[in-house]
Design a protein around this motif. Structure first.
Motif, short mmCIF file in Angstrom:
data_model
loop_
_atom_site.label_atom_id
_atom_site.label_comp_id
_atom_site.label_asym_id
_atom_site.label_seq_id
_atom_site.Cartn_x
_atom_site.Cartn_y
_atom_site.Cartn_z
N TRP A 82 -0.68 2.71 16.44
CA TRP A 82 -0.72 1.27 16.20
C TRP A 82 -0.11 0.39 17.26
CZ3 TRP A 82 -0.16 0.46 10.28
CH2 TRP A 82 -1.17 1.31 9.47
N ASP A 129 -0.25 -2.83 16.91
CA ASP A 129 -0.12 -4.19 16.47
C ASP A 129 1.58 -4.64 16.19
OD1 ASP A 129 0.14 -3.19 14.08
OD2 ASP A 129 -1.76 -4.00 13.26
N GLU A 159 2.91 -3.75 13.41
CA GLU A 159 2.77 -3.93 11.85
C GLU A 159 3.27 -2.42 11.15
OE1 GLU A 159 2.37 -6.70 9.78
OE2 GLU A 159 2.34 -7.77 11.51
N GLU A 160 3.80 -2.41 10.17
CA GLU A 160 4.42 -1.12 9.54
C GLU A 160 3.26 -0.82 8.52
OE1 GLU A 160 8.12 -1.15 7.66
OE2 GLU A 160 9.18 -2.12 9.41
N THR A 161 2.57 -1.66 7.93
CA THR A 161 1.18 -1.42 7.06
C THR A 161 0.11 -2.41 7.44
OG1 THR A 161 2.20 -2.94 5.40
CG2 THR A 161 2.90 -0.69 5.19
N HIS A 162 -0.97 -1.75 6.98
CA HIS A 162 -2.22 -2.72 6.96
C HIS A 162 -2.77 -2.49 5.52
CE1 HIS A 162 -2.93 -1.53 11.52
NE2 HIS A 162 -2.10 -2.33 11.23
N GLN A 163 -3.62 -3.72 5.19
CA GLN A 163 -4.24 -3.79 3.97
C GLN A 163 -5.54 -2.91 4.21
OE1 GLN A 163 -4.97 -7.72 2.56
NE2 GLN A 163 -5.62 -7.08 0.58
N TYR A 164 -5.93 -2.27 2.96
CA TYR A 164 -7.20 -1.57 2.68
C TYR A 164 -8.16 -2.60 2.38
CZ TYR A 164 -10.92 1.51 1.78
OH TYR A 164 -12.12 2.01 1.74
N VAL A 214 -2.17 -0.92 0.34
CA VAL A 214 -1.81 -1.08 1.71
C VAL A 214 -1.54 0.42 2.31
CG1 VAL A 214 -0.84 -3.27 1.79
CG2 VAL A 214 0.50 -1.47 1.34
N TYR A 215 -1.51 0.75 3.70
CA TYR A 215 -1.24 1.99 4.13
C TYR A 215 -0.56 1.99 5.29
CZ TYR A 215 -5.28 0.99 6.90
OH TYR A 215 -6.01 0.53 7.74
N ASN A 216 0.29 2.95 5.64
CA ASN A 216 0.82 3.24 7.07
C ASN A 216 0.04 4.13 7.98
OD1 ASN A 216 2.00 5.77 6.37
ND2 ASN A 216 4.04 5.17 6.07
N TYR A 217 0.39 4.23 9.28
CA TYR A 217 -0.20 5.23 10.29
C TYR A 217 0.13 6.49 9.75
CZ TYR A 217 4.11 6.89 12.43
OH TYR A 217 5.41 7.40 12.73
#
Length: 101
Positions: free
Chosen positions: A63, A65, A67-72, A78-81
């Motif tokens: 990733w 960006d 960010e630690e998490t992204h929204q689904y 939310v999830y991480n890499y």
């Protein structure tokens, strides 16, 4: 021995090929390959799979960006890499979800 500047990925591929030529019985008896995230490489993983060797390799964080998490999508998930998923309640508290197949 190799120079420290040599790529671990390249050296690993060479080592696997050399072992297969000179020590075929050892390679055929190998079941697992353990490596840190520097070995997370498609060529290495495919090479191992072709020899029926399971790879146990940590994944790289690709990733960009920061960010630690992204929204689904438009959900409260939310999830991480690495694939860990949480439910985020209305109060903002994250609850880790469990994968059950």
């Amino acid at each position: 021995m190799t120079r420290a500047s040599n790529s671990e990925k390249t050296e690993t591929m060479k080592l696997l090929e050399q072992m297969e030529e000179g020590h075929k019985e050892q390679v055929s008896g190998c079941k697992y390959f353990l490596g840190d995230k520097r070995y997370d490489n498609t060529k290495i993983i495919r090479c191992l799979e072709e020899r029926d060797i399971s790879s146990i390799i940590d994944i790289r964080n690709c990733w960009k960006d920061g960010e630690e998490t992204h929204q689904y999508r438009d959900t409260q998930l939310v999830y991480n890499y690495k694939g860990t998923v949480w439910y985020v309640g209305d109060n903002g508290k994250k609850t880790k979800l469990i994968y059950k197949g």
